[in-house]
Design a protein around this motif. Structure first.
Motif, short mmCIF file in Angstrom:
data_model
loop_
_atom_site.label_atom_id
_atom_site.label_comp_id
_atom_site.label_asym_id
_atom_site.label_seq_id
_atom_site.Cartn_x
_atom_site.Cartn_y
_atom_site.Cartn_z
N MET B 1 0.87 -1.24 0.24
CA MET B 1 0.03 -0.16 0.04
C MET B 1 1.35 1.42 0.19
SD MET B 1 -3.34 1.63 2.70
CE MET B 1 -4.57 0.77 2.56
N SER B 2 0.53 2.10 -0.71
CA SER B 2 1.17 3.10 -1.17
C SER B 2 1.25 3.98 0.27
CB SER B 2 1.35 4.14 -2.35
OG SER B 2 1.62 5.61 -2.94
N ALA B 3 1.81 4.82 0.08
CA ALA B 3 1.89 5.98 1.70
C ALA B 3 0.77 7.68 0.49
CB ALA B 3 2.68 6.34 2.58
N VAL B 4 1.06 7.41 -0.67
CA VAL B 4 1.09 8.48 -1.29
C VAL B 4 -0.55 7.96 -1.60
CG1 VAL B 4 1.00 10.18 -3.90
CG2 VAL B 4 2.77 9.05 -2.32
N THR B 5 -1.50 9.16 -1.48
CA THR B 5 -2.94 9.26 -1.37
C THR B 5 -2.89 9.55 -3.15
OG1 THR B 5 -3.20 11.09 -0.88
CG2 THR B 5 -3.81 9.14 0.45
N ALA B 6 -3.49 9.20 -3.91
CA ALA B 6 -4.58 9.78 -5.07
C ALA B 6 -4.91 10.62 -5.37
CB ALA B 6 -5.57 8.35 -5.99
N PRO B 7 -3.78 11.95 -6.11
CA PRO B 7 -4.26 13.38 -5.94
C PRO B 7 -5.27 13.43 -6.73
CG PRO B 7 -2.47 13.11 -6.99
CD PRO B 7 -2.95 11.75 -6.59
N THR B 8 -6.65 14.30 -6.77
CA THR B 8 -7.43 14.53 -7.30
C THR B 8 -7.03 16.55 -8.30
OG1 THR B 8 -8.83 13.50 -7.36
CG2 THR B 8 -10.01 15.09 -8.13
N ARG B 9 -6.84 17.05 -9.44
CA ARG B 9 -6.40 17.85 -9.12
C ARG B 9 -7.38 18.16 -10.50
NH1 ARG B 9 -1.74 17.55 -10.82
NH2 ARG B 9 -0.50 17.75 -8.15
N ASN B 10 -8.19 19.45 -10.00
CA ASN B 10 -9.37 20.01 -11.61
C ASN B 10 -10.77 18.76 -11.83
OD1 ASN B 10 -7.87 22.73 -11.53
ND2 ASN B 10 -6.45 21.56 -12.88
N GLY B 11 -10.96 18.02 -10.95
CA GLY B 11 -11.67 17.03 -10.67
C GLY B 11 -11.26 15.65 -11.39
N ILE B 12 -10.37 15.48 -12.15
CA ILE B 12 -9.56 15.13 -12.55
C ILE B 12 -8.38 13.73 -11.85
CG2 ILE B 12 -7.90 14.18 -14.43
CD1 ILE B 12 -10.30 15.26 -15.36
N ASP B 13 -8.49 12.59 -11.61
CA ASP B 13 -7.79 11.99 -10.83
C ASP B 13 -6.44 11.59 -11.97
OD1 ASP B 13 -6.16 9.52 -10.09
OD2 ASP B 13 -8.56 8.12 -9.85
N THR B 14 -5.26 12.05 -11.14
CA THR B 14 -4.39 12.88 -11.87
C THR B 14 -3.26 10.71 -11.66
OG1 THR B 14 -3.79 13.31 -10.46
CG2 THR B 14 -4.07 15.16 -11.57
N ALA B 15 -3.90 10.45 -10.18
CA ALA B 15 -2.65 9.06 -10.39
C ALA B 15 -3.21 8.18 -11.53
CB ALA B 15 -3.27 8.50 -9.36
N THR B 16 -4.55 7.76 -12.32
CA THR B 16 -5.30 7.47 -13.35
C THR B 16 -4.99 8.43 -14.48
OG1 THR B 16 -6.95 6.99 -12.06
CG2 THR B 16 -7.10 6.49 -13.76
N LEU B 17 -5.20 9.16 -14.50
CA LEU B 17 -4.42 9.81 -16.00
C LEU B 17 -3.46 9.54 -16.24
CD1 LEU B 17 -4.47 11.55 -18.18
CD2 LEU B 17 -3.59 14.09 -16.19
N PHE B 18 -2.27 9.45 -14.89
CA PHE B 18 -0.89 9.09 -15.54
C PHE B 18 -0.86 7.99 -15.60
CE2 PHE B 18 0.35 13.26 -12.97
CZ PHE B 18 1.03 13.98 -14.45
N ALA B 19 -1.33 6.66 -15.04
CA ALA B 19 -1.61 4.93 -15.48
C ALA B 19 -1.85 4.73 -17.27
CB ALA B 19 -2.48 5.22 -14.38
N THR B 20 -2.94 6.01 -17.20
CA THR B 20 -3.51 5.64 -18.74
C THR B 20 -2.76 5.73 -19.08
OG1 THR B 20 -5.76 6.50 -17.72
CG2 THR B 20 -5.85 6.11 -19.79
N LEU B 21 -1.80 7.30 -19.40
CA LEU B 21 -0.50 7.46 -20.03
C LEU B 21 0.02 6.40 -20.12
CD1 LEU B 21 -0.61 11.44 -19.14
CD2 LEU B 21 -2.06 10.54 -20.76
N ASP B 22 0.57 6.22 -19.69
CA ASP B 22 1.79 4.95 -19.27
C ASP B 22 1.33 3.77 -20.36
OD1 ASP B 22 3.20 6.18 -18.19
OD2 ASP B 22 3.05 5.99 -15.99
N LEU B 23 -0.27 3.22 -19.30
CA LEU B 23 -0.74 2.35 -20.48
C LEU B 23 -1.01 2.24 -21.97
CD1 LEU B 23 -1.62 -0.79 -19.65
CD2 LEU B 23 -4.26 0.59 -19.77
N ILE B 24 -0.96 3.36 -22.44
CA ILE B 24 -0.81 3.52 -23.71
C ILE B 24 0.57 4.08 -24.39
CG2 ILE B 24 -1.54 5.28 -25.52
CD1 ILE B 24 -4.57 5.41 -24.78
N LYS B 25 1.58 3.87 -23.79
CA LYS B 25 2.86 4.68 -24.02
C LYS B 25 3.52 2.81 -23.85
CE LYS B 25 4.24 8.53 -21.92
NZ LYS B 25 4.68 8.83 -21.09
N ALA B 26 2.87 2.29 -23.91
CA ALA B 26 3.58 0.34 -23.39
C ALA B 26 2.24 -0.28 -24.49
CB ALA B 26 3.97 0.14 -21.80
N GLN B 27 1.52 0.34 -24.67
CA GLN B 27 0.30 -0.43 -24.81
C GLN B 27 0.06 0.07 -26.48
OE1 GLN B 27 -1.20 -3.34 -22.03
NE2 GLN B 27 -1.74 -4.58 -24.04
#
Lengths: 189, 189
Positions: B1-27
């Protein structure tokens, strides 16, 4: 008083249609229109446009009584909560709607009574462009396809001619296929 | 479990945003999307688009539960009864909405907390083109102008950079400024 009553065809008052065309031919300065929207961010992928006023035929319109509010959103996979169609889907709607209206008006002018106009429109996108992870794919749709099904009291060849003429006159088809100069300015703070 | 909580900025879940970008880069094959609408003529200048399904990230979307129905119309001077914004107004909405969403997502990725994004968009048209009374004016808008007012916790120069980056990545801005190939086919009878 004329013995000829104004014929409505496809829901269009063709007497008014031809009178409008004659007026604009005679006074081309009346052809200057300006359409507008204001948009406000509501959080995340949610924003709303408000549409009412426009400039037409030498003055500000006073006939439209309703203020239209339309919401845009993004689906979960694009980090939104589906507060409305997304902007690219709105572009598909704008194009399908404009071609459809153009078909209906051209048919009315050419004395073709339509019974149905339906279409399916698709746009293909490699989202690496818009997401900024790759510079090679373009940001927008690579291609759009629209398939019409049109029925009416004219032979197939005549219906196809109506669609062909509508393509050559549709405002949104022109913009989407040829592009438009867009100026963006920004005020901050 | 990470100590870093997913920060929501401007109503966007930025952890999910960066995970999506990483996934699309990889595949990169997951970046193939298709958006769609169906449209049906309802009489005169009135038609309606239905928007729900789309293809994304290797399969047909199953997350969107709502079916969106959006109505287009024309004002009286263009022979309609104001059953909705007209198609050209929808194009302005699509463009304002896409730039706004792009600004919000870019800001979220760049750690800029926005407080407001508002815009006014206009399009100038000589309707002699679309009405078919003169071949010289183009059918669509000659020019579109959009004025943004953006506020947030960053200096003006940074906010301007966010808008500039959003322009360079917006799907609809790309399409409206550069054009897209559109294929139209017709079935009759």
């Amino acid at each position: 008083m004329s013995a000829v009553t104004a014929p409505t065809r496809n829901g269009i008052d063709t007497a008014t249609l031809f009178a409008t065309l004659d007026l604009i031919k005679a006074q081309p300065e009346l052809a200057r229109f300006q359409f507008r929207a204001t948009n406000r961010w509501l959080g995340g992928g949610h924003n709303r446009s408000t549409i009412k006023g426009f400039y037409a035929a030498g003055g500000e319109d006073t006939t439209r009584t309703e203020t239209f509010e339309i919401d845009a959103g993004e689906p979960a996979i694009l980090l939104g909560t589906d507060t409305g169609p997304n902007p690219a889907e709105y572009l598909l709607h704008a194009l399908a709607a404009c071609l459809t209206t153009s078909i209906v008006y051209v048919a009315a002018a050419r004395k073709v009574e339509l019974t149905s106009v339906e279409s399916t429109i698709t746009g293909d996108m490699d989202v690496r462009g818009a997401l900024g992870v790759d510079d090679e794919p373009r940001n927008g749709f690579e291609a759009i396809r629209i398939s019409f099904s049109v029925t009416g009291d004219a032979p197939p060849e005549k219906l196809r001619e109506v669609v062909e003429r509508a393509k050559r006159r549709s405002a949104v088809y022109d913009m989407v296929t040829n592009g438009v100069p867009v100026a963006v300015d920004v005020a901050t703070g």
